[in-house]
Each structure stands twice: as C-alpha cells, then as structure tokens.
Design a protein around this motif. Structure first.
Motif, PDB file in Angstrom:
ATOM      1  N   UNK A   1       0.827  -1.209   0.000  1.00 62.42           N
ATOM      2  CA  UNK A   1       0.000   0.000   0.000  1.00 62.42           C
ATOM      3  C   UNK A   1       0.863   1.262   0.000  1.00 62.42           C
ATOM      4  N   UNK A   2       1.893   1.259   0.821  1.00 67.64           N
ATOM      5  CA  UNK A   2       2.781   2.420   0.902  1.00 67.64           C
ATOM      6  C   UNK A   2       3.489   2.668  -0.432  1.00 67.64           C
ATOM      7  N   UNK A   3       3.991   1.607  -1.038  1.00 66.34           N
ATOM      8  CA  UNK A   3       4.706   1.750  -2.305  1.00 66.34           C
ATOM      9  C   UNK A   3       3.772   2.200  -3.426  1.00 66.34           C
ATOM     10  N   UNK A   4       2.540   1.731  -3.401  1.00 63.81           N
ATOM     11  CA  UNK A   4       1.568   2.168  -4.406  1.00 63.81           C
ATOM     12  C   UNK A   4       1.272   3.660  -4.264  1.00 63.81           C
ATOM     13  N   UNK A   5       1.183   4.130  -3.016  1.00 63.52           N
ATOM     14  CA  UNK A   5       0.969   5.562  -2.778  1.00 63.52           C
ATOM     15  C   UNK A   5       2.141   6.382  -3.311  1.00 63.52           C
ATOM     16  N   UNK A   6       3.366   5.904  -3.039  1.00 64.67           N
ATOM     17  CA  UNK A   6       4.551   6.622  -3.506  1.00 64.67           C
ATOM     18  C   UNK A   6       4.618   6.612  -5.033  1.00 64.67           C
ATOM     19  N   UNK A   7       4.319   5.474  -5.619  1.00 61.68           N
ATOM     20  CA  UNK A   7       4.355   5.362  -7.080  1.00 61.68           C
ATOM     21  C   UNK A   7       3.381   6.347  -7.733  1.00 61.68           C
TER      22      UNK A   7
ATOM     23  N   UNK B   1       6.989   3.671   7.192  1.00 67.82           N
ATOM     24  CA  UNK B   1       8.265   4.377   7.063  1.00 67.82           C
ATOM     25  C   UNK B   1       9.429   3.446   7.375  1.00 67.82           C
ATOM     26  N   UNK B   2       9.256   2.618   8.387  1.00 67.41           N
ATOM     27  CA  UNK B   2      10.303   1.664   8.751  1.00 67.41           C
ATOM     28  C   UNK B   2      10.513   0.648   7.638  1.00 67.41           C
ATOM     29  N   UNK B   3       9.402   0.190   7.018  1.00 67.83           N
ATOM     30  CA  UNK B   3       9.506  -0.786   5.937  1.00 67.83           C
ATOM     31  C   UNK B   3      10.228  -0.215   4.720  1.00 67.83           C
ATOM     32  N   UNK B   4      10.011   1.070   4.452  1.00 71.40           N
ATOM     33  CA  UNK B   4      10.564   1.682   3.240  1.00 71.40           C
ATOM     34  C   UNK B   4      11.983   2.211   3.426  1.00 71.40           C
ATOM     35  N   UNK B   5      12.452   2.266   4.658  1.00 66.94           N
ATOM     36  CA  UNK B   5      13.758   2.855   4.937  1.00 66.94           C
ATOM     37  C   UNK B   5      14.872   2.148   4.183  1.00 66.94           C
ATOM     38  N   UNK B   6      14.759   0.828   4.037  1.00 68.39           N
ATOM     39  CA  UNK B   6      15.816   0.053   3.393  1.00 68.39           C
ATOM     40  C   UNK B   6      15.973   0.390   1.912  1.00 68.39           C
ATOM     41  N   UNK B   7      14.939   0.952   1.288  1.00 65.33           N
ATOM     42  CA  UNK B   7      15.018   1.265  -0.139  1.00 65.33           C
ATOM     43  C   UNK B   7      15.876   2.503  -0.414  1.00 65.33           C
TER      44      UNK B   7
ATOM     45  N   UNK C   1       2.872  13.834  -9.414  1.00 64.98           N
ATOM     46  CA  UNK C   1       3.407  15.118  -8.953  1.00 64.98           C
ATOM     47  C   UNK C   1       4.924  15.244  -9.119  1.00 64.98           C
ATOM     48  N   UNK C   2       5.608  14.108  -9.245  1.00 67.26           N
ATOM     49  CA  UNK C   2       7.065  14.158  -9.320  1.00 67.26           C
ATOM     50  C   UNK C   2       7.734  14.226  -7.965  1.00 67.26           C
ATOM     51  N   UNK C   3       6.939  14.170  -6.881  1.00 66.64           N
ATOM     52  CA  UNK C   3       7.487  14.161  -5.528  1.00 66.64           C
ATOM     53  C   UNK C   3       6.512  13.436  -4.604  1.00 66.64           C
ATOM     54  N   UNK C   4       6.922  13.215  -3.364  1.00 68.55           N
ATOM     55  CA  UNK C   4       6.081  12.485  -2.405  1.00 68.55           C
ATOM     56  C   UNK C   4       5.734  13.364  -1.202  1.00 68.55           C
ATOM     57  N   UNK C   5       5.769  14.679  -1.407  1.00 69.68           N
ATOM     58  CA  UNK C   5       5.537  15.612  -0.299  1.00 69.68           C
ATOM     59  C   UNK C   5       4.175  15.407   0.355  1.00 69.68           C
ATOM     60  N   UNK C   6       3.159  15.036  -0.423  1.00 68.97           N
ATOM     61  CA  UNK C   6       1.817  14.922   0.130  1.00 68.97           C
ATOM     62  C   UNK C   6       1.450  13.539   0.624  1.00 68.97           C
ATOM     63  N   UNK C   7       2.390  12.599   0.576  1.00 65.81           N
ATOM     64  CA  UNK C   7       2.103  11.220   0.982  1.00 65.81           C
ATOM     65  C   UNK C   7       2.313  11.069   2.485  1.00 65.81           C
ATOM     66  N   UNK C   8       1.291  10.604   3.173  1.00 68.10           N
ATOM     67  CA  UNK C   8       1.395  10.368   4.618  1.00 68.10           C
ATOM     68  C   UNK C   8       1.568   8.868   4.867  1.00 68.10           C
ATOM     69  N   UNK C   9       2.637   8.531   5.543  1.00 70.19           N
ATOM     70  CA  UNK C   9       2.951   7.136   5.837  1.00 70.19           C
ATOM     71  C   UNK C   9       2.931   6.906   7.337  1.00 70.19           C
ATOM     72  N   UNK C  10       2.503   5.721   7.729  1.00 71.18           N
ATOM     73  CA  UNK C  10       2.535   5.359   9.146  1.00 71.18           C
ATOM     74  C   UNK C  10       3.978   5.077   9.551  1.00 71.18           C
ATOM     75  N   UNK C  11       4.215   5.043  10.851  1.00 71.44           N
ATOM     76  CA  UNK C  11       5.563   4.737  11.343  1.00 71.44           C
ATOM     77  C   UNK C  11       5.993   3.354  10.869  1.00 71.44           C
ATOM     78  N   UNK C  12       5.041   2.440  10.817  1.00 75.67           N
ATOM     79  CA  UNK C  12       5.316   1.076  10.349  1.00 75.67           C
ATOM     80  C   UNK C  12       5.763   1.092   8.892  1.00 75.67           C
TER      81      UNK C  12
END
Length: 278
Positions: A84-90, A109-115, A96-107
């Motif tokens: 779900x998080x990656x689909x929102x970012x995609x 954010x932790x999952x995506x940190x490795x990318x 928009x060309x950026x992810x400024x408006x995407x709100x992610x949960x702490x969970x």
C-alpha cells in the motif's frame, strides 16, 4: 560529506554513481551557472534521473509483492502494508514528481527505509556562479521551490580562503565582493539534512557531536559510548551561549542556568551536556 561526480548526460556510469548516492543521508546538489552551463536544465535533468531511479525500484518491488501476497504467509499483513505504501509513492511520483503529500505510518516508514529512496532524502542546492556576478538573487531564484539553497562563487571563495584576514578584507572592499559565511553555510546544510550539534564537556576536553534532530539524551550518550547509555542517570544541561557569556560552569550554576534532565530529554541546538552515569 562525500563528493560524487555528477551524472553524465549520456548516463555513462550513472548506475554506479546512483548506488553511492543512495547511501547518503542528504543530497547537496552543486550546479554551474557560468559559461555555457544551464543550471535550470541541469537541475531538472538530475531531478528526473533520481525520479526514474526511484520509480524503477518501486515498480520492481511491487511486482514481487504482487506475487507474494497471493499466498498465505505469516508476514502477509506486513507485505500488504508495504504494498500500500509503495503504491501511494508510485502514484505520487508519477502524478506530482514528488512524495511531499504522501502520509505514511511509522510502520510503513520503517519498511521503506531500506530502499533509500532519493525522493525521501533532504536536498540542498548550491548554484556556482561566475566570479564577476554581484547580484545573486536571480540565480537563487533557480533553486526549486521548497528546497533550501544559495548561490555563491565557489572559485572566488577558494581564492579568498588563501588570503590573510587583512588581505581578504582589502580585496573584498576593493572589488566590491563579500566573503561567504562558511559557518552559516554549514549550518544551512545541517538544517537541510536534519542534523544538529551538541557539545560534551569534561575535565580534559570540550567536543562537538553531529546527531539527527530529535535525538534524546540517552541516545546521544550512546553515540559517545555504549557504557554511558547503559549506565545513564541524568544529563546536566546548559547553553553554550550562557557558558561563553559567564565564562565558567561554576558561574552558570550560580546563575541557576544548569538544568538536570532525564534520559528522554530531546537535545536542543547549542546544548552543553554533562552525562552522569554509573
């Protein structure tokens, strides 16, 4: 700070350079604004390269996740949250060309940190202008909206650093130029990257440490030495401005400006911290 050559228009060796860039905590983007250089085009090209690189990673990961979530797994809920998080970012990057408006949960954010996505990295832009430029405002207007940055003649500043203080002042007055405030630039870079300094003081030395903003007293203690964190009792905190103004730790205490703080105290810029520990 690690200096990495810019990406070539031909994309030669870009993959290897992008790997190095992904390891960074923040990006300081230096673009030329003299000769035949087109800083606006260079900034847009670099932004597009990073955007495409992020979309490539996200798309490939979503393809794998689409297969993984089809089958029952112990970690299926985690995989679905990541999907779900990656689909929102995609969607945000494509739209928009950026992810400024995407709100992610702490969970998430932790999952995506490795990318190590470029779109999540703080940026600071330096527009390198010709020595003859006196009006920097038009060049600073080239910095993308929402991104901190400044225009400066780096070659001129290098030459000024080679002069004595008296020669530098005389040269600047004669030529109508100003020496850049290096300390201010470093502080701007720290602010952009979400970093801050704190100071430790002991009988033998006073030392500065670079940590992320929001660091607690016990986390800072652990940065210095793990034993300090494990045996943490309290932090005795004063402001460096008070210490400089009053001249000694004893004088700061006499003025009632020394505070005792617990382990979860969030360090502030300019703190002088004495860690009490077992």
């Amino acid at each position: 700070m690690v200096d990495i050559p810019g990406l070539a228009r031909t994309h030669e060796d870009s993959a290897a350079k992008l790997v190095l860039l992904r390891e960074s905590g923040a990006l300081v983007i230096v673009v030329a604004a003299f000769g035949d250089a087109d800083p606006r085009a260079d900034l847009e090209s670099f932004r597009d390269d990073l955007l495409i690189a992020d979309l490539d990673i996200i798309t490939r990961r979503l393809e794998r996740l689409a297969e993984q979530v089809k089958k029952p797994r112990p970690n299926r809920d985690d995989l679905l949250a990541e999907q779900t998080a990656l689909q929102q970012l995609q969607q945000a990057l494509e739209r928009e060309g950026n992810i400024d408006g995407v709100e992610l949960t702490a969970r998430q954010q932790k999952q995506l940190k490795a990318f190590q996505l470029f779109s999540q990295k703080p940026r600071f832009v330096v527009i390198n202008v010709d020595d003859s430029v006196s009006d920097l405002e038009p060049f600073e207007a080239l910095v993308p909206e929402g991104t901190p940055g400044r225009a400066v003649s780096l070659q001129l500043q290098v030459e000024l650093e080679g002069l004595s203080e008296e020669e530098r002042a005389s040269f600047c007055e004669e030529m109508g130029v100003e020496a850049a405030d290096r300390a201010a630039l470093i502080r701007d870079l720290m602010d952009a990257s979400g970093q801050m300094l704190f100071f430790t003081a002991g009988p033998k030395e006073v030392r500065s440490w670079l940590v992320p903003k929001g660091t607690t007293a016990v986390e800072a203690a652990g940065n210095i030495h793990t034993d300090l964190a494990q045996g943490f009792i309290r932090a005795e905190v004063m402001k460096v401005d008070d210490l400089v103004r009053l001249g000694s730790e004893r004088a700061v205490k006499a003025e009632g400006l020394m505070r005792q703080e617990p382990r979860d105290y969030v360090l502030a810029d300019g703190d002088v911290v004495l860690i009490r520990h077992n």
